[in-house]
Motif scaffolding. Structure first.
Motif, PDB file in Angstrom:
ATOM      1  N   ASP A   1      -8.940   0.207 -12.079  1.00 20.25           N
ATOM      2  CA  ASP A   1      -7.773   0.398 -12.788  1.00 20.25           C
ATOM      3  C   ASP A   1      -7.090   1.922 -12.565  1.00 20.25           C
ATOM      4  O   ASP A   1      -6.728   2.631 -13.445  1.00 20.25           O
ATOM      5  N   PHE A   2      -6.846   2.165 -11.074  1.00 18.31           N
ATOM      6  CA  PHE A   2      -6.119   3.226 -10.815  1.00 18.31           C
ATOM      7  C   PHE A   2      -4.890   3.352 -11.180  1.00 18.31           C
ATOM      8  O   PHE A   2      -4.267   4.688 -11.304  1.00 18.31           O
ATOM      9  N   ARG A   3      -3.854   2.576 -11.194  1.00 20.58           N
ATOM     10  CA  ARG A   3      -2.567   2.680 -11.364  1.00 20.58           C
ATOM     11  C   ARG A   3      -2.066   3.134 -12.647  1.00 20.58           C
ATOM     12  O   ARG A   3      -1.002   4.118 -12.721  1.00 20.58           O
ATOM     13  N   THR A   4      -2.867   3.009 -13.695  1.00 23.14           N
ATOM     14  CA  THR A   4      -2.198   3.609 -15.050  1.00 23.14           C
ATOM     15  C   THR A   4      -2.279   4.944 -15.453  1.00 23.14           C
ATOM     16  O   THR A   4      -1.561   5.480 -16.230  1.00 23.14           O
ATOM     17  N   ALA A   5      -2.968   5.766 -14.597  1.00 19.57           N
ATOM     18  CA  ALA A   5      -3.018   7.236 -14.577  1.00 19.57           C
ATOM     19  C   ALA A   5      -1.695   7.717 -14.263  1.00 19.57           C
ATOM     20  O   ALA A   5      -1.174   8.545 -14.785  1.00 19.57           O
ATOM     21  N   ASP A   6      -1.088   7.125 -13.032  1.00 26.62           N
ATOM     22  CA  ASP A   6       0.246   7.469 -12.628  1.00 26.62           C
ATOM     23  C   ASP A   6       1.474   7.018 -13.568  1.00 26.62           C
ATOM     24  O   ASP A   6       2.033   7.757 -13.797  1.00 26.62           O
ATOM     25  N   ILE A   7       1.147   5.869 -14.207  1.00 25.19           N
ATOM     26  CA  ILE A   7       2.132   5.443 -14.943  1.00 25.19           C
ATOM     27  C   ILE A   7       2.241   6.323 -16.132  1.00 25.19           C
ATOM     28  O   ILE A   7       3.257   6.649 -16.708  1.00 25.19           O
ATOM     29  N   ALA A   8       0.860   6.763 -16.772  1.00 24.13           N
ATOM     30  CA  ALA A   8       1.107   7.730 -17.690  1.00 24.13           C
ATOM     31  C   ALA A   8       1.544   9.002 -17.546  1.00 24.13           C
ATOM     32  O   ALA A   8       1.977   9.750 -18.551  1.00 24.13           O
ATOM     33  N   ALA A   9       1.625   9.364 -16.317  1.00 29.45           N
ATOM     34  CA  ALA A   9       2.492  10.902 -15.934  1.00 29.45           C
ATOM     35  C   ALA A   9       3.738  10.604 -15.388  1.00 29.45           C
ATOM     36  O   ALA A   9       4.388  11.299 -14.918  1.00 29.45           O
ATOM     37  N   GLY A  10       4.380   9.276 -15.767  1.00 29.60           N
ATOM     38  CA  GLY A  10       5.711   8.972 -15.734  1.00 29.60           C
ATOM     39  C   GLY A  10       5.962   8.276 -14.375  1.00 29.60           C
ATOM     40  O   GLY A  10       7.221   8.141 -14.087  1.00 29.60           O
ATOM     41  N   GLY A  11       5.163   7.832 -13.564  1.00 31.68           N
ATOM     42  CA  GLY A  11       5.349   7.530 -12.276  1.00 31.68           C
ATOM     43  C   GLY A  11       5.293   5.845 -12.350  1.00 31.68           C
ATOM     44  O   GLY A  11       5.088   5.015 -13.517  1.00 31.68           O
ATOM     45  N   HIS A  12       5.280   5.042 -11.403  1.00 33.97           N
ATOM     46  CA  HIS A  12       5.467   3.711 -11.145  1.00 33.97           C
ATOM     47  C   HIS A  12       3.880   2.894 -10.781  1.00 33.97           C
ATOM     48  O   HIS A  12       3.882   1.963 -11.118  1.00 33.97           O
ATOM     49  N   GLY A  13       3.069   3.778 -10.797  1.00 34.38           N
ATOM     50  CA  GLY A  13       1.747   3.454 -10.653  1.00 34.38           C
ATOM     51  C   GLY A  13       1.731   2.766  -9.167  1.00 34.38           C
ATOM     52  O   GLY A  13       0.609   2.296  -8.933  1.00 34.38           O
ATOM     53  N   ALA A  14       2.524   2.996  -8.293  1.00 35.99           N
ATOM     54  CA  ALA A  14       2.607   2.187  -7.109  1.00 35.99           C
ATOM     55  C   ALA A  14       3.814   3.201  -6.226  1.00 35.99           C
ATOM     56  O   ALA A  14       4.842   3.523  -6.816  1.00 35.99           O
ATOM     57  N   PRO A  15       3.666   3.036  -4.846  1.00 39.14           N
ATOM     58  CA  PRO A  15       2.656   2.349  -3.953  1.00 39.14           C
ATOM     59  C   PRO A  15       1.476   3.464  -3.886  1.00 39.14           C
ATOM     60  O   PRO A  15       1.773   4.966  -4.154  1.00 39.14           O
ATOM     61  N   LEU A  16       0.311   3.153  -3.624  1.00 44.53           N
ATOM     62  CA  LEU A  16      -0.699   4.005  -3.647  1.00 44.53           C
ATOM     63  C   LEU A  16      -1.285   4.254  -2.163  1.00 44.53           C
ATOM     64  O   LEU A  16      -1.965   5.126  -1.819  1.00 44.53           O
ATOM     65  N   ALA A  17      -0.834   3.356  -1.206  1.00 49.27           N
ATOM     66  CA  ALA A  17      -1.195   3.407   0.222  1.00 49.27           C
ATOM     67  C   ALA A  17      -0.813   4.773   0.800  1.00 49.27           C
ATOM     68  O   ALA A  17      -1.512   5.154   1.736  1.00 49.27           O
ATOM     69  N   PRO A  18       0.156   5.572   0.217  1.00 50.28           N
ATOM     70  CA  PRO A  18       0.423   6.895   0.906  1.00 50.28           C
ATOM     71  C   PRO A  18      -0.737   7.921   1.006  1.00 50.28           C
ATOM     72  O   PRO A  18      -0.663   8.610   1.839  1.00 50.28           O
ATOM     73  N   TYR A  19      -1.569   7.652   0.058  1.00 50.13           N
ATOM     74  CA  TYR A  19      -2.696   8.677   0.148  1.00 50.13           C
ATOM     75  C   TYR A  19      -3.702   8.622   1.261  1.00 50.13           C
ATOM     76  O   TYR A  19      -4.112   9.473   1.999  1.00 50.13           O
ATOM     77  N   LEU A  20      -3.797   7.386   1.692  1.00 50.33           N
ATOM     78  CA  LEU A  20      -4.699   7.144   3.040  1.00 50.33           C
ATOM     79  C   LEU A  20      -3.597   7.240   4.013  1.00 50.33           C
ATOM     80  O   LEU A  20      -4.204   7.817   5.254  1.00 50.33           O
ATOM     81  N   ASP A  21      -2.561   6.676   3.899  1.00 50.53           N
ATOM     82  CA  ASP A  21      -1.789   7.102   5.219  1.00 50.53           C
ATOM     83  C   ASP A  21      -1.510   8.562   5.543  1.00 50.53           C
ATOM     84  O   ASP A  21      -1.597   8.816   6.802  1.00 50.53           O
ATOM     85  N   ALA A  22      -1.192   9.437   4.879  1.00 52.34           N
ATOM     86  CA  ALA A  22      -1.242  10.700   4.955  1.00 52.34           C
ATOM     87  C   ALA A  22      -2.460  11.257   5.579  1.00 52.34           C
ATOM     88  O   ALA A  22      -2.559  12.365   6.357  1.00 52.34           O
ATOM     89  N   THR A  23      -3.435  10.706   4.952  1.00 54.40           N
ATOM     90  CA  THR A  23      -4.830  11.286   5.320  1.00 54.40           C
ATOM     91  C   THR A  23      -5.089  10.932   6.732  1.00 54.40           C
ATOM     92  O   THR A  23      -5.912  11.808   7.560  1.00 54.40           O
ATOM     93  N   VAL A  24      -4.807   9.552   7.241  1.00 57.09           N
ATOM     94  CA  VAL A  24      -5.197   9.073   8.510  1.00 57.09           C
ATOM     95  C   VAL A  24      -4.186   8.961   9.552  1.00 57.09           C
ATOM     96  O   VAL A  24      -4.768   9.240  10.638  1.00 57.09           O
ATOM     97  N   PHE A  25      -3.033   8.670   9.380  1.00 56.67           N
ATOM     98  CA  PHE A  25      -1.937   8.394  10.312  1.00 56.67           C
ATOM     99  C   PHE A  25      -1.054   9.151  10.448  1.00 56.67           C
ATOM    100  O   PHE A  25      -0.056   8.828  11.349  1.00 56.67           O
ATOM    101  N   SER A  26      -0.861  10.314  10.003  1.00 57.24           N
ATOM    102  CA  SER A  26       0.370  11.133  10.167  1.00 57.24           C
ATOM    103  C   SER A  26       0.054  12.071  11.747  1.00 57.24           C
ATOM    104  O   SER A  26      -1.080  11.982  12.183  1.00 57.24           O
ATOM    105  N   ASP A  27       1.074  12.136  12.244  1.00 62.84           N
ATOM    106  CA  ASP A  27       1.545  12.869  13.657  1.00 62.84           C
ATOM    107  C   ASP A  27       1.777  14.111  13.534  1.00 62.84           C
ATOM    108  O   ASP A  27       2.408  14.629  12.668  1.00 62.84           O
ATOM    109  N   GLU A  28       1.320  15.062  14.546  1.00 64.55           N
ATOM    110  CA  GLU A  28       1.776  16.385  14.475  1.00 64.55           C
ATOM    111  C   GLU A  28       3.281  16.568  14.942  1.00 64.55           C
ATOM    112  O   GLU A  28       3.896  17.533  14.733  1.00 64.55           O
TER     113      GLU A  28
END
Length: 409
Positions: A166-193
């Motif tokens: 139930d990850f999404r609801t904490a973001d919604i409680a903070a005023g967000g959409h609860g999505a998308p969640l993928a950017p956390y992994l994307d920024a961790t693994v796939f960014s380029d210099e």
């Protein structure tokens, strides 16, 4: 981090360079309602980036299709005309048990004892997602809302591993959409210099993560581009009376000719003009939308192949339109994951419509099938560490928050 930097000592995993790695299992079931993915991952804290301080290696990946009867029940549950409260209640528990079995299969595949797994992170199955703020009478403060089923307590009990769900609801409680969640992994693994990248997922819904070089948390933007495979799949399912649930390898679309007038007509939907952050789902682009799409195509004299080709080109057009409107600067390259990455007709159509190179995520050395499951392994670890695992620039939340509810075995 490559697997050859890791060695097993007894039943624990230790990095050969002296850093400690932890096991986590991520479970994902997407809006395409095609099945359950689970990835057993080793996650290592690097300390090199305070906001994205992890490296992730997928040690095993398993995928189980939903039995057809269960998939039919889920499709009905996600339809406001046929979904019921009692069926939601039943499947919330039943799916928890099924997800636990797939998580166990991933641990077995990796040769990892559950006692050595720190956490299971489970997304669950989205049943409904409301991306616009609504105010309930007598409640007051407007909120968006979302519902994912497959109870975490059932998963924890059956696997013996602490489970975060139930990850999404904490973001919604903070005023967000609860999505998308993928950017956390994307920024961790796939960014380029050096390069600006877009990580484009084409699942049931399409979503992109726009990564500038070496991003911080406030630099990452992401949003749902619109329908991914959802309209294509529904059109195929309706046209074949359920005999096919998707266009295998884009073969039907390859035989047809897209109708640009139908595409232009459906591109007039308010969703595409709305500025990010924004999210959407089956409630906007589900079977009823597909039926209207087919009717519009029939009015233009389109045969079945032309209809599937038009639906496929429509998905490509929504992604290209999103980049034209909202990607500033425009990406240097796009990497595609999700089921759409296996549709060569869709990838060709997308390449024809965007002004940069398009490639599969696998070209970066990462199995695209495991990406979303690996995300929830990473998010589970971040939850245990008490680290924010949303990206407010993508979800619209007021603050970084720690998402996920913990269930003990």
């Amino acid at each position: 981090m490559s697997s050859d930097t890791l060695s097993r000592t007894g039943q624990s995993l230790v990095r050969t360079d002296g850093g400690n790695a932890r096991y986590a299992v991520g479970i994902m079931s997407g809006t395409s309602l095609d099945g359950i993915d689970a990835a057993c991952c080793s996650v290592t804290e690097t300390g090199t980036n305070e906001e994205y301080p992890y490296e992730v290696t997928v040690e095993s990946f398993v995928s189980e299709e939903y039995p057809m009867e269960l998939r039919t029940r889920l499709v009905e549950l996600c339809d406001e005309e046929t979904g019921t409260v009692d069926e939601t209640c039943r499947l919330n528990i039943g799916l928890g048990s099924l997800l636990a079995d797939v998580a166990t299969a991933a641990m077995n595949e990796a040769g990892v004892d559950p006692e050595n797994v720190d956490v299971i992170g489970s997304h669950g199955q989205t049943i409904w997602h409301i991306g616009t703020q609504e105010e309930l009478p007598g409640v007051g403060c407007p909120r968006r809302s979302t519902l994912q089923i497959a109870d975490g307590s059932v998963i924890a009990r059956k696997t013996g591993v602490m489970t975060v769900s139930d990850f999404r609801t904490a973001d919604i409680a903070a005023g967000g959409h609860g999505a998308p969640l993928a950017p956390y992994l994307d920024a961790t693994v796939f960014s380029d210099e050096e390069k600006h990248r877009s990580l484009q997922n084409i699942g049931g819904i399409g979503n992109c993560t726009l990564l500038p070089p070496s991003p911080g948390r406030n630099d990452v933007r992401a949003f749902d581009t619109g329908p991914g495979n959802m309209v294509i799949d529904a059109v195929v399912e309706i046209l074949t009376d359920g005999e096919q649930t998707y266009d295998v390898d884009g073969e039907i679309a390859a035989r047809g000719t897209p109708d640009e007038s139908v595409i232009d007509r459906f591109m007039n939907a308010p969703y595409f003009e709305a500025s990010p952050p924004k999210t959407t789902g089956r409630e906007d682009f589900g079977h009823e939308y597909a039926r209207r799409f087919i009717e519009a195509g029939r009015e233009r004299g389109l045969d079945d192949a032309d209809l599937v080709a038009t639906a496929t080109a429509f998905t490509a057009a929504t992604i290209a339109d999103a980049y034209d409107r909202f990607a500033d600067p425009y990406p240097d390259e796009v990497f595609v994951s999700g089921g759409g990455a296996y549709n060569p007709t869709l990838l060709t159509m997308l390449s024809d419509r965007v002004a940069c190179d398009v490639d599969r995520l696998s070209s970066l050395g990462f199995d695209p099938d495991s990406k979303e499951a690996a995300l929830f392994a990473l998010m589970g670890i971040a939850r245990l560490d008490g680290r924010p695992n949303n990206v407010p620039g993508s979800t619209g939340a007021d603050d970084p928050v720690v998402m996920g509810k913990v269930s003990l075995p």
